[in-house]
Design a protein around this motif. Sequence first.
Motif, PDB file in Angstrom:
ATOM      1  N   LEU A  59      -5.205 -17.302 -12.218  1.00 37.48           N
ATOM      2  CA  LEU A  59      -5.270 -16.839 -10.832  1.00 37.48           C
ATOM      3  C   LEU A  59      -6.498 -17.399 -10.134  1.00 37.48           C
ATOM      4  N   GLY A  60      -6.467 -17.389  -8.820  1.00 40.12           N
ATOM      5  CA  GLY A  60      -7.620 -17.836  -8.045  1.00 40.12           C
ATOM      6  C   GLY A  60      -8.535 -16.685  -7.671  1.00 40.12           C
ATOM      7  N   PHE A  61      -8.311 -15.519  -8.264  1.00 39.19           N
ATOM      8  CA  PHE A  61      -9.109 -14.323  -7.946  1.00 39.19           C
ATOM      9  C   PHE A  61      -9.244 -13.467  -9.203  1.00 39.19           C
ATOM     10  N   ASP A  62     -10.237 -12.580  -9.192  1.00 39.88           N
ATOM     11  CA  ASP A  62     -10.447 -11.676 -10.336  1.00 39.88           C
ATOM     12  C   ASP A  62      -9.545 -10.449 -10.239  1.00 39.88           C
ATOM     13  N   ARG A  63      -9.514  -9.835  -9.071  1.00 41.79           N
ATOM     14  CA  ARG A  63      -8.725  -8.624  -8.851  1.00 41.79           C
ATOM     15  C   ARG A  63      -8.105  -8.692  -7.457  1.00 41.79           C
ATOM     16  N   CYS A  64      -6.945  -8.060  -7.298  1.00 39.41           N
ATOM     17  CA  CYS A  64      -6.333  -7.971  -5.968  1.00 39.41           C
ATOM     18  C   CYS A  64      -6.161  -6.504  -5.587  1.00 39.41           C
ATOM     19  N   ASP A  65      -6.167  -6.239  -4.291  1.00 36.79           N
ATOM     20  CA  ASP A  65      -5.940  -4.872  -3.794  1.00 36.79           C
ATOM     21  C   ASP A  65      -4.468  -4.515  -3.854  1.00 36.79           C
ATOM     22  N   VAL A  66      -3.609  -5.510  -3.619  1.00 36.64           N
ATOM     23  CA  VAL A  66      -2.157  -5.282  -3.636  1.00 36.64           C
ATOM     24  C   VAL A  66      -1.485  -6.458  -4.334  1.00 36.64           C
ATOM     25  N   ALA A  67      -0.537  -6.153  -5.216  1.00 39.53           N
ATOM     26  CA  ALA A  67       0.333  -7.172  -5.813  1.00 39.53           C
ATOM     27  C   ALA A  67       1.766  -6.848  -5.411  1.00 39.53           C
ATOM     28  N   VAL A  68       2.485  -7.838  -4.908  1.00 38.24           N
ATOM     29  CA  VAL A  68       3.876  -7.641  -4.494  1.00 38.24           C
ATOM     30  C   VAL A  68       4.777  -8.528  -5.341  1.00 38.24           C
ATOM     31  N   ILE A  69       5.776  -7.921  -5.977  1.00 39.02           N
ATOM     32  CA  ILE A  69       6.810  -8.690  -6.681  1.00 39.02           C
ATOM     33  C   ILE A  69       8.145  -8.320  -6.044  1.00 39.02           C
ATOM     34  N   THR A 105      -2.767  -1.243  -5.550  1.00 39.78           N
ATOM     35  CA  THR A 105      -1.352  -0.856  -5.624  1.00 39.78           C
ATOM     36  C   THR A 105      -0.480  -2.060  -5.962  1.00 39.78           C
ATOM     37  N   ALA A 106       0.498  -1.843  -6.837  1.00 38.19           N
ATOM     38  CA  ALA A 106       1.561  -2.817  -7.057  1.00 38.19           C
ATOM     39  C   ALA A 106       2.793  -2.355  -6.295  1.00 38.19           C
ATOM     40  N   VAL A 107       3.373  -3.250  -5.503  1.00 37.00           N
ATOM     41  CA  VAL A 107       4.582  -2.955  -4.727  1.00 37.00           C
ATOM     42  C   VAL A 107       5.729  -3.676  -5.427  1.00 37.00           C
ATOM     43  N   LEU A 108       6.644  -2.893  -6.011  1.00 32.34           N
ATOM     44  CA  LEU A 108       7.636  -3.454  -6.925  1.00 32.34           C
ATOM     45  C   LEU A 108       9.058  -3.090  -6.522  1.00 32.34           C
ATOM     46  N   VAL A 192       5.978  -3.633   4.188  1.00 30.07           N
ATOM     47  CA  VAL A 192       5.542  -2.280   4.577  1.00 30.07           C
ATOM     48  C   VAL A 192       4.765  -1.642   3.435  1.00 30.07           C
ATOM     49  N   GLY A 193       5.256  -1.811   2.208  1.00 30.69           N
ATOM     50  CA  GLY A 193       4.552  -1.249   1.058  1.00 30.69           C
ATOM     51  C   GLY A 193       3.153  -1.806   0.917  1.00 30.69           C
ATOM     52  N   ALA A 194       2.999  -3.116   1.156  1.00 28.89           N
ATOM     53  CA  ALA A 194       1.683  -3.748   1.058  1.00 28.89           C
ATOM     54  C   ALA A 194       0.737  -3.232   2.141  1.00 28.89           C
ATOM     55  N   ILE A 200      -3.314   0.364   6.487  1.00 30.03           N
ATOM     56  CA  ILE A 200      -3.162  -0.176   7.845  1.00 30.03           C
ATOM     57  C   ILE A 200      -2.420   0.862   8.681  1.00 30.03           C
ATOM     58  N   PRO A 201      -2.890   1.173   9.875  1.00 34.64           N
ATOM     59  CA  PRO A 201      -2.259   2.219  10.690  1.00 34.64           C
ATOM     60  C   PRO A 201      -0.779   1.927  10.943  1.00 34.64           C
TER      61      PRO A 201
END
Length: 364
Positions: A59-69, A105-108, A192-194, A200-201
């Motif tokens: 990956l190009g990052f250590d941690r993510c705030d949201v993962a979407v599959i 959060t993971a959005v699955l 929307v899940g992300a 986000i409001p």
Amino acid sequence: RSSDLRIGMTTTDGVYANGRLIDTGDCSGPRSARNVLGHPDVDAAVLETARGGILREGLGFDRCDVAVITNIGEGDHLGMNFINTAAELAAVKRVIVQNVCAEGTAVLNAADPLVARMARYCTGNVTFFAGQSAAHPVMAKHRAQGHRVIYRDNGEIIAAQGKAMFRLPLKDIPLTDNGQIAFQVENVMAAVGAAWALDIPWDAIVAGLASFNSDADTVPGRFNRFDYKGATLIADYGHNPDAMRALTSAIEAMKPKKSHVVVSGAGDRRDEDIRDLTRILGNSFDNVILYQDACQRGREDGEVLKLLQEGLVGATRAKQVKEVHGEFLAIDTALSEVSEGDICLILIDQVEESLAYLKEKVQP
């Protein structure tokens, strides 16, 4: 953007920083991600994270705030890089889920078993979505435990947690064509899940969905529509069997007078994957135009066309099949045959060039 953040984005079309294209090509790997994350004009990063980049260098990052599959389905790129099954592909894709931060959060997609099983690997929260009703077993159990779910209820998308609900009417989300395009409804649920996971409001989420259009400038090669002499042309970069099923379902829902498809196959896919493209399309379209694209990806001349023809054996609907060499010639052939009320799906290979060609053709 609707919440006034400066967005950096990586996609298979390029790298964007605050609305400006800063690199072109297939930029869904870790190097492109690092370019966005280090850019001074970026507050939030949206990173398409491809299988190839993960296998090459992670990956190009250590941690993510949201993962979407969104889905795995039957898989794609199988037989490459020692990944031979959809389950093995899922093991690669779930790397982003395993690297969600503890507060993230993971959005699955609950309706895809390989995706739903990724929840156990997430150290943060999980939001499930599904185009089916809230009664889906994975969704029902998750909601009963007090977690977030997103689903469709007739003409609305429902985002629910416990008894709390937020309703998003599909008529207010142009991307879904009033809910007619099922795969876009699912894409909206994932988005929307992300956004919900990032707090986000809701008014910004509503505004973003209302203003987003899937056109050739915003998302090139992703269900881009053109009007041509009373017919509808749809240009899409889909090139695997799951994509064919989603696209044919969408076009059938649009009830064309007559349906046409222009298709080639990526030479680096397995023989059976190429045949499956036309097995699906031949049972759903009246007119099929096969073309050999510019890059055969290791195949002999005419080999992909032969496999596509084999997939059409026993087709129940295709009444007319033509074979041409060259993407633009295939487009011209289709345009000469469409009539008012028809829909023509053009599965493009050279995305930028083909979209420019189509734009020129449909000019009044």
